[in-house]
Write an enzyme that holds these catalytic residues in place. Structure first.
Site, mmCIF file in Angstrom:
data_model
loop_
_atom_site.group_PDB
_atom_site.id
_atom_site.type_symbol
_atom_site.label_atom_id
_atom_site.label_comp_id
_atom_site.label_asym_id
_atom_site.label_seq_id
_atom_site.Cartn_x
_atom_site.Cartn_y
_atom_site.Cartn_z
ATOM 1 N N HIS A 105 0.809 -1.220 0.000
ATOM 2 C CA HIS A 105 0.000 0.000 0.000
ATOM 3 C C HIS A 105 0.841 1.269 0.000
ATOM 4 C CE1 HIS A 105 -3.414 -2.612 1.879
ATOM 5 N NE2 HIS A 105 -3.297 -2.775 0.576
ATOM 6 N N GLY A 170 -1.091 -9.852 12.546
ATOM 7 C CA GLY A 170 -1.625 -8.522 12.780
ATOM 8 C C GLY A 170 -2.588 -8.034 11.725
ATOM 9 N N ASN A 200 -12.249 -15.683 10.401
ATOM 10 C CA ASN A 200 -12.822 -17.016 10.243
ATOM 11 C C ASN A 200 -11.863 -17.847 9.379
ATOM 12 O OD1 ASN A 200 -14.253 -19.318 9.573
ATOM 13 N ND2 ASN A 200 -16.176 -18.244 9.243
#
Length: 229
Positions: A105, A170, A200
């Protein structure tokens, strides 16, 4: 030959250094609507606000240090061929000693031309309206905003595909396309997932051996080293 390890690092890795995670439960980031300060549309609508927001993030980055998780990740290079693929825009992995870091990013300590995005350069101070690149164009943070392509995604996917071990740390694995990177893991690769609130895992991994460590980044990395690596 050293085994290949890829770290998929998210905001939780830097949280213990005092850097806020990407967005709060109410969808705000440091009190701002995320799309106002982290999208290409927001940049076009109010560049001064976007620059002020990232100037504050950049100043904050000068005042923080790597935490134990960053150092433990860097220490892995003693025994493994390590690539860190991070969603974070800070330089804490590098400061801790990691030598091969892919920033999905972008990087807060870099800037680029607003019209020629390939012209990226180191820039650790504020960026203001009227600050121009050598071609006379306004400069902007070298950050990948919502609505923009992720240029390092293919490079990161290749690294994941070659890894013998993958450590997800993280991150909620909810932000795409970064969350899709684990799908490139080879079937026999061991996958470790460290997070205080793991996603999940039934949706996360289809066939790989998976060990989930529900802990902070620092404590989870120490547990991983003590018990599994």
């Amino acid at each position: 030959m050293k085994e290949r390890v890829v770290i998929l690092s998210g905001a939780g890795t830097s949280a213990e250094s005092g850097l806020s995670t990407f967005r709060d439960a109410d969808g705000l980031w440091e009190g701002h609507d995320v799309m106002e300060v982290a999208s290409i549309e927001g940049w076009h609508q109010n560049p001064a606000l976007v620059l002020a927001f990232y100037n504050e993030r950049r100043r904050q980055l000068h005042d923080v240090e790597p935490n134990k998780a960053h150092y433990l990740i860097a220490k892995l290079e003693q025994d493994y061929k390590v690539t860190v693929v991070t969603q974070n825009v800070d330089d804490l992995h590098e400061r801790a000693g990691s030598n091969h870091v892919i920033h999905l990013h972008g990087e807060l300590f870099k800037a680029k031309s607003s019209l020629e995005p390939s012209d990226s350069f180191i820039h650790k101070s504020d960026i203001n309206i009227g600050d121009l690149c050598e071609n006379g164009n306004q400069i902007r943070p070298d950050i990948v905003w919502f609505g923009e392509q992720v240029p390092m995604l293919e490079v990161a996917a290749y690294e994941v595909s070659q890894a013998d071990k993958i450590i997800i740390i993280g991150t909620s694995m909810q932000v795409y396309p970064a969350a899709s990177l684990v799908d490139y893991a080879k079937p026999e690769a061991d996958v470790y997932y460290i997070d205080l609130k793991p996603a999940n895992t039934e949706q996360l991994i289809l066939s790989n051996p998976l060990i989930v460590i529900t802990n902070t980044a620092s404590q989870g990395m120490q547990q991983l080293l003590d018990e599994h690596l």
